[in-house]
Design an enzyme around this catalytic site. Structure first.
Site, PDB file in Angstrom:
ATOM      1  N   HIS A 344       0.850  -1.200   0.000  1.00  0.00           N
ATOM      2  CA  HIS A 344       0.000   0.000   0.000  1.00  0.00           C
ATOM      3  C   HIS A 344       0.887   1.252   0.000  1.00  0.00           C
ATOM      4  CE1 HIS A 344      -3.854   2.029   0.401  1.00  0.00           C
ATOM      5  NE2 HIS A 344      -3.130   2.952   1.010  1.00  0.00           N
ATOM      6  N   ALA A 345       0.620   2.157  -0.941  1.00  0.00           N
ATOM      7  CA  ALA A 345       1.500   3.311  -1.158  1.00  0.00           C
ATOM      8  C   ALA A 345       1.567   4.231   0.057  1.00  0.00           C
ATOM      9  CB  ALA A 345       1.011   4.093  -2.372  1.00  0.00           C
ATOM     10  N   HIS A 374      -0.334  11.682  -6.026  1.00  0.00           N
ATOM     11  CA  HIS A 374      -0.853  11.757  -4.652  1.00  0.00           C
ATOM     12  C   HIS A 374       0.294  11.686  -3.641  1.00  0.00           C
ATOM     13  CE1 HIS A 374      -3.656  10.829  -1.270  1.00  0.00           C
ATOM     14  NE2 HIS A 374      -2.602  10.153  -0.837  1.00  0.00           N
ATOM     15  N   GLU A 375       1.117  10.670  -3.769  1.00  0.00           N
ATOM     16  CA  GLU A 375       2.200  10.480  -2.801  1.00  0.00           C
ATOM     17  C   GLU A 375       3.201  11.632  -2.848  1.00  0.00           C
ATOM     18  OE1 GLU A 375       1.935   8.391  -0.513  1.00  0.00           O
ATOM     19  OE2 GLU A 375       0.262   7.310  -1.391  1.00  0.00           O
ATOM     20  N   HIS A 378       2.376  14.518  -0.712  1.00  0.00           N
ATOM     21  CA  HIS A 378       2.816  14.400   0.686  1.00  0.00           C
ATOM     22  C   HIS A 378       4.273  14.853   0.823  1.00  0.00           C
ATOM     23  CE1 HIS A 378      -0.729  12.358   2.113  1.00  0.00           C
ATOM     24  NE2 HIS A 378      -0.560  11.276   1.378  1.00  0.00           N
ATOM     25  N   GLU A 402      -3.767  14.865   2.484  1.00  0.00           N
ATOM     26  CA  GLU A 402      -4.234  13.906   1.478  1.00  0.00           C
ATOM     27  C   GLU A 402      -4.714  14.590   0.199  1.00  0.00           C
ATOM     28  OE1 GLU A 402      -3.558  10.932   1.763  1.00  0.00           O
ATOM     29  OE2 GLU A 402      -3.096  10.872   3.899  1.00  0.00           O
ATOM     30  N   HIS A 504      -6.232   0.435   5.767  1.00  0.00           N
ATOM     31  CA  HIS A 504      -6.202   1.444   6.832  1.00  0.00           C
ATOM     32  C   HIS A 504      -6.758   0.952   8.167  1.00  0.00           C
ATOM     33  CE1 HIS A 504      -5.892   3.355   2.953  1.00  0.00           C
ATOM     34  NE2 HIS A 504      -5.340   4.400   3.525  1.00  0.00           N
ATOM     35  N   TYR A 514      -9.504  11.254   4.008  1.00  0.00           N
ATOM     36  CA  TYR A 514      -9.668  11.082   2.559  1.00  0.00           C
ATOM     37  C   TYR A 514     -11.009  11.625   2.088  1.00  0.00           C
ATOM     38  CZ  TYR A 514      -5.744   7.905   3.282  1.00  0.00           C
ATOM     39  OH  TYR A 514      -4.541   7.358   3.646  1.00  0.00           O
TER      40      TYR A 514
HETATM   41  O1  X8Z Z   1      -4.275   5.325   1.138  1.00  0.00           O
HETATM   42  C1  X8Z Z   1      -4.259   6.132   0.228  1.00  0.00           C
HETATM   43  C2  X8Z Z   1      -2.921   6.619  -0.319  1.00  0.00           C
HETATM   44  C3  X8Z Z   1      -1.880   6.660   0.726  1.00  0.00           C
HETATM   45  S1  X8Z Z   1      -2.083   7.961   1.842  1.00  0.00           S
HETATM   46  C4  X8Z Z   1      -2.463   5.686  -1.410  1.00  0.00           C
HETATM   47  N1  X8Z Z   1      -5.405   6.529  -0.354  1.00  0.00           N
HETATM   48  C5  X8Z Z   1      -6.700   6.032   0.093  1.00  0.00           C
HETATM   49  C6  X8Z Z   1      -6.875   4.571  -0.222  1.00  0.00           C
HETATM   50  O2  X8Z Z   1      -6.099   4.023  -1.003  1.00  0.00           O
HETATM   51  O3  X8Z Z   1      -7.809   3.949   0.303  1.00  0.00           O
HETATM   52  C7  X8Z Z   1      -5.531   7.499  -1.432  1.00  0.00           C
HETATM   53  C8  X8Z Z   1      -6.992   7.520  -1.779  1.00  0.00           C
HETATM   54  C9  X8Z Z   1      -7.714   6.856  -0.646  1.00  0.00           C
HETATM   55 ZN    ZN Z   2      -2.010   9.854   1.097  1.00  0.00          ZN
END
Ligand code: X8Z
Ligand code: ZN
Length: 605
Positions: A344-345, A374-375, A378, A402, A504, A514
């Protein structure tokens, strides 16, 4: 990784409600408060570096040993943060504090995501559980055609597979094999973190999370409901249209014309973003965009590093300094072949200065191109505030953090793709394709909104006890149905734990950020396009290369969390309110079109 945001008013109010904390110990002086804050800032700042190093190694090389090391640092870090949070409480009602000391005391009190009580062993048990859940998620596998498939591959396959039986197999195997086994650990984590939150003077861990927005926890919960109401009609219109199209494609036996949508048909493991099934819902003529970003990248022979360089190029075009050399040496850009990692990024600043890194398992597709932007948002935010004192090194609130990269990615318009040589100028969609462009965007942005909201509705309920352990699964599916209008492809019962199948939850990253970001990014984008003097349709605006926008953005980013978030928002947009209106404006032409398409069709579930 990104540390969490914090409130000021809320903490003062929470504190007032806990006289035991406020009244312990002898009266203090403002000078002692200043010294306490300086000490906390130094000690926590210094210790955050080895904590991040241990966590980085663990997440990029999961073994029993790195789990143990990460858990040990995690426990020590929690103990230290709790110690300073409790210490900060002693000064909170003291008159004569400077603005910064007062704000930093509040930040210290509310800065933990999962506090442990001071009972010996509690922080260690909590850290062990959290590390275990997170690593189990990272190592998690589902199956496709009966064969094991890892997390990043199954995620991509959910986007491209159109066979309902295979989609069901992937969905069920992932949820059963990754989510269900963590149920007990999760419940234990809730108990410990709640004890910690109560000791800090919060009603429960959910109240602590909601306290990070410069208002009371209740006010914040009410604000999220108000924001949802602004955008709910847009979601409902999209849901109605998409359900119809899925029924056309798959027939009544797979997707009925009425009722909820089957969760595995939407092109994403969690049904959180639906852009991957744009081909299924694209209207004839107006919907044929003539390109897909993922296909363009593949056709031009892009590899993940080139995708990263392209993302960086957007930021440098705004006047931001290129990423440091160490970024390219130390980041994990693709999945290592020989070890388990958390795919997960995430974006990191390991030394709170310039040791910026991204950890991804990048694939050459449209989703990951957006995720790179997105990354990097940050990373450029982290660097912009890196001269601020340690306790201010964070986003104005976590939704801001975010939103930055997503806001940049909204500028990936057809004209921008031409500028960077990805799209042939003759292939730029003509204005009659605007609805298609908007629908493609809505499938990701609008579809996400209820998902962004409900993850923490579930956790807030779990932490408060409104959703007891005996109803974890029911509580989850009830919210998925209520807000998203979706159902799992097979019946679920309380032996399952579907929340655990979303990164998460095991990783304990709060999620309302988010939801906020989805709205904020359109506020930022609307403001930037106005600054750039754009007069065309909003969704065609790209501020690529605009140094004035970059400079103004930098002003907001450089504030970190030194001021309440409305001040940061005002610095860039002129408004002090988070609002769904900019998003509603952006999609207004699509809403008119969807309403016309949906006429006479069943709506809701
Ligand atoms: O978790 C993230 C990023 C890392 S902060 C990749 N996002 C959420 C997800 O993947 O559930 C970005 C969009 C929503
Ligand atoms: Zn993020």
């Amino acid at each position: 990784m990104i540390r969490t945001g914090i409130s000021t008013v809320a903490l003062a109010l929470a504190l007032a409600a806990t006289p035991t904390l406020a009244q312990t110990a002898a009266p203090q002086t403002p000078a002692q408060a200043d010294a306490f804050v300086a000490d906390a800032e130094k000690v926590l700042g210094d210790f955050s570096v080895p904590v991040q190093q241990a966590t980085w190694i663990n997440e990029t090389y999961i073994t029993d040993d790195t789990d143990a090391i990460a858990a040990r640092f995690g426990a020590e870090s929690t103990e230290l943060q709790v110690k300073y949070a409790l210490g900060a409480a002693r000064f909170a009602t003291l008159p004569g504090l400077s603005y910064d000391t007062k704000r930093k005391l509040d930040l210290l009190r509310g800065g933990l995501t999962l506090p442990a009580p001071t009972t010996p062993g509690a922080a260690s048990e909590l850290a062990t559980i959290v590390t275990r859940m997170s690593s189990e998620y990272g190592k998690g596998k589902g199956t496709l055609d009966g064969k094991p498939i890892n997390g990043s591959d199954i995620e991509a396959a959910m986007g491209t597979t159109r066979d309902p039986a295979k989609l069901k197999e992937m969905w069920v195997s992932w949820h059963d094999q990754v989510g269900a086994p963590m149920r007990k650990d999760y419940a234990r984590q809730v108990v410990i973190a709640n004890q910690g939150a109560k000791q800090l003077g919060f009603a429960d861990t959910g109240a602590l999370w909601r306290a990070g927005y410069d208002m009371t926890p209740d006010q914040f919960a009410a604000l999220t409901d108000t924001l949802w109401k602004q955008v709910e009609p847009l979601y409902l219109a999209l849901h109605t249209y998409v359900r119809w199209k899925l029924n056309e494609k798959y027939g009544d036996a797979v997707q009925a014309k009425t009722g909820p949508i089957r969760a595995d048909l939407l092109g994403n493991m969690w049904a959180q973003e639906w852009g991957n099934i744009y081909d299924v819902v694209a209207p004839k003529g107006a919907g044929d965009l003539g390109f897909d970003v993922g296909d363009l990248l593949k056709a031009k022979g892009y590899d993940p590093v080139r995708m990263f360089k392209t993302g960086e190029g957007f930021y440098t075009s705004l006047g931001f300094k290129p990423l440091p050399e160490s970024f390219w040496k130390r980041s994990q850009i693709v999945k290592p072949a020989d070890r388990e990692v958390i795919c997960h990024a995430s974006a990191w600043d390991l030394d709170n200065k310039d040791d910026l890194r991204i950890k991804m398992c990048t694939k050459v597709n449209s989703d990951d191109f957006t995720t790179i932007h997105h990354e990097m948002g940050h990373n450029f935010y982290q660097r912009a505030y890196n001269t601020k004192p340690f306790l201010y090194e964070n986003g104005a609130n976590d939704g801001f953090h975010e939103a930055i990269g997503d806001f940049i990615a909204l500028s990936i318009t057809p004209d921008y793709l031409v500028k960077i040589g990805l799209l042939d100028p003759a292939k730029v969609p003509t204005p009659d394709k605007d609805i298609g462009l908007l629908l493609r965007q809505a499938m990701d942005k609008v579809a996400f909104l209820p998902f962004g909201l409900l993850i923490d509705k579930w956790r807030w309920g779990v932490f408060s006890g409104a959703i007891p352990e005996s109803q974890y699964e029911k509580g989850w599916n009830d919210l998925r149905l209520k807000y998203q209008g979706i159902v799992p492809p097979v019946a679920r019962d309380e032996t399952k734990f579907d929340p655990g199948a979303k990164f998460h939850v095991p990783a304990s990253v709060p999620y309302t950020r988010y939801f906020l970001a989805r709205l904020l990014q359109f506020q930022f984008y609307q403001a930037a396009c106005k600054q750039a003097g754009w007069t065309g349709p909003l969704h065609r605006c790209s501020f690529y290369g605009n140094k004035e926008v970059g400079a103004k953005l930098n002003t907001m980013l450089a504030m970190g969390q030194s001021k309440p978030w409305p001040e940061a928002l005002e610095a860039f947009t002129g408004s002090r309110e988070m609002s769904g209106q900019a998003m509603v404006d952006y999609f207004a032409p699509l809403k008119v079109w969807l309403d016309a398409q949906n006429k006479g069709k069943p709506s809701g579930w």
